[in-house]
Motif scaffolding. Sequence first.
Motif, short mmCIF file in Angstrom:
data_model
loop_
_atom_site.label_atom_id
_atom_site.label_comp_id
_atom_site.label_asym_id
_atom_site.label_seq_id
_atom_site.Cartn_x
_atom_site.Cartn_y
_atom_site.Cartn_z
N GLY A 48 0.79 -1.23 -0.07
CA GLY A 48 -0.08 0.02 0.02
C GLY A 48 0.76 1.18 -0.01
O GLY A 48 0.42 2.18 -0.49
N GLU A 49 2.07 1.04 0.46
CA GLU A 49 3.00 2.44 0.66
C GLU A 49 3.33 2.50 -0.65
O GLU A 49 3.53 3.90 -1.05
CB GLU A 49 4.17 2.10 1.33
N VAL A 126 2.97 2.04 8.16
CA VAL A 126 1.59 1.63 7.57
C VAL A 126 0.56 2.08 8.67
O VAL A 126 -0.42 2.47 8.17
CB VAL A 126 1.52 0.17 7.52
N CYS A 130 -2.54 4.52 7.41
CA CYS A 130 -3.98 4.00 7.67
C CYS A 130 -4.70 4.99 8.73
O CYS A 130 -5.84 5.52 8.13
CB CYS A 130 -3.90 2.75 8.41
N LEU A 305 -3.25 -1.63 1.62
CA LEU A 305 -2.87 -1.37 3.09
C LEU A 305 -3.11 -2.46 4.13
O LEU A 305 -1.96 -2.59 5.09
CB LEU A 305 -3.51 -0.07 3.65
#
Length: 428
Positions: A48-49, A126, A130, A305
Motif C-alpha cells: 500500500g505504501e 503503515v 492508515c 494497506l
Amino acid sequence: MDWYTLLVMACVLLLVVVPDVGRSHSLGAETFGLSKGVNALLLRLASGELLLFSCYALMYGGVAAGITLAMAMGVAVFVLWRSITASHQPLASEGERWPDRCFTARALVLFRFLVCLLSIGRLLVVLGLCAYLLRHLFHVSLLFLLVWFSYVYVFTVLAGWAGMRRIGTVLLYIVYLVAGIIPFAYYLTGGVMRYYETVARTAPSLLDLRATSLLVLFFSVLAAAAGQWFADPYVWEVAPRIKKERVAMVFLLAGCCLVPLPLAMAALCIPYAAAASPEAIWKGWLLSSSAWMSWPLAMALLAALSCSLSLSLRSVVQLLETKWGGQFPRTYALSFLFGLALLSIVLCLPLRLVLFSTALLASVCFGLAAWRPKEKRLGVMIMIGWSCLLVFAWRWGSRHDELEAIAWNGIGSFLFVRTYQFIQKIKK
C-alpha cells in the motif's frame, strides 16, 4: 460512503475464506510452484505504501515519475533475486533461513538488529498511513480504526501464514483489478489529449523531464525498496520454499506484475496534477470522483494497506515468538498490546518523520544486499562507517531533501560494502 459496511464485508470474507481462525499455522515444508510463488512474493512487493508514494512521486518528478518508479521497482526485484541466489546453495535447508548463509556471525548480529528496527518502523509507517487516510481524509472514528486493526490482526496472527495468504491473495486481486480497469476506463471515457491539455495549461512544469529529480527518485526508491525486501522476515519464509527450478521465473514474473502498479497509479494522478500536494490528489481521487471510481479506489487502497499491515504485524510478532518460543497465548497478547501501543504512538508522531526514518534505515540494508558468503567479519570499521553514513544522511535530509538523503545513503552503503570486500581480497 459507509465505511462500516465495508468493514462488515471484510469480516464476512474473513469467516468464509479462513475457517481455522484461532490456530496459528506455519509454512512448514510446503514448496511453492510458479503461481503460488508469484502470489506469495507479490503480497510483499505490491504494498500500500507503493500506491500512495506514487502520488508524491508525481509531485517530485513530474509525469515521467511513473516510468521512473516502475524501473526502480524492477531493478529492486532483480537485486533481491541476486541476493537470494548469491550462494551456491541459495535455498536454505529445513530450519535455516537464507540470510544465515549470507552473513558471518558478527555481520548477522548487526543484520538482525537492523531487521528489528525496520520491522517496527515499517509497522509505524503503515499504521500512520492508515490512520491518516481513515481519520483525516475519510473522517471515520477512532473506533473504526481499532476494529479494522483487530480484523487485520486476526487473519495475520491468529490464522497464521495460511490465513494471511488466503485473505492476502483475495486483496491482491482487488488491487490489480482496480489498477488494471480504472485507469484504462478513465482515459477511454475522457480521452488522453483532454488530460494532457489540462496538465499543460494548469501545471506545465510537470511535463518537463527533470533529469536530476528523476535520477534521485530512481536511486532512492531502489535503495529503500530493495533494502526493505532484503530485510523482511516474510521474504525469508517464502524464498527457501520456492522450487529450485522456478526461482528465476518466479522473480521475473513477480517483477513483471509489480511494474504496472506505479504506472497505473501515476496515470490516475495525472488528471489531478495541478494539485498542490499528494493529499489534494487523494481527495480528488476518493472524494471528488464519481462513485464508480471512488469506491473501487478506496477498496484497493484499503486492501493494499491491509496486506502491508498484516505483513508488518507478522514481522513484529515473529520477533516476540523468537523470544518466548512456544508460549503462543502470551505471544498473541503481547503482540496485540504492542501493536495497540504503536497505534497510539503513531497518532502523535509526524508521518513525514516516520516515513523518512524508516526509508533511510531500509536504504542501509540495500548495502547489506551486496554481501556475499565466506567473507571476513565486518569489524569495527564497517560499523563506524555505516553509522557515519546514517548520521550524515539524516542531517542532509533534515536540512535539504529527504529523497536525496535516502539515495545517497543507499548507494553509499552499497559502495562501502563493495570497497570493504575489495580491501579484504587485496589482503589475501
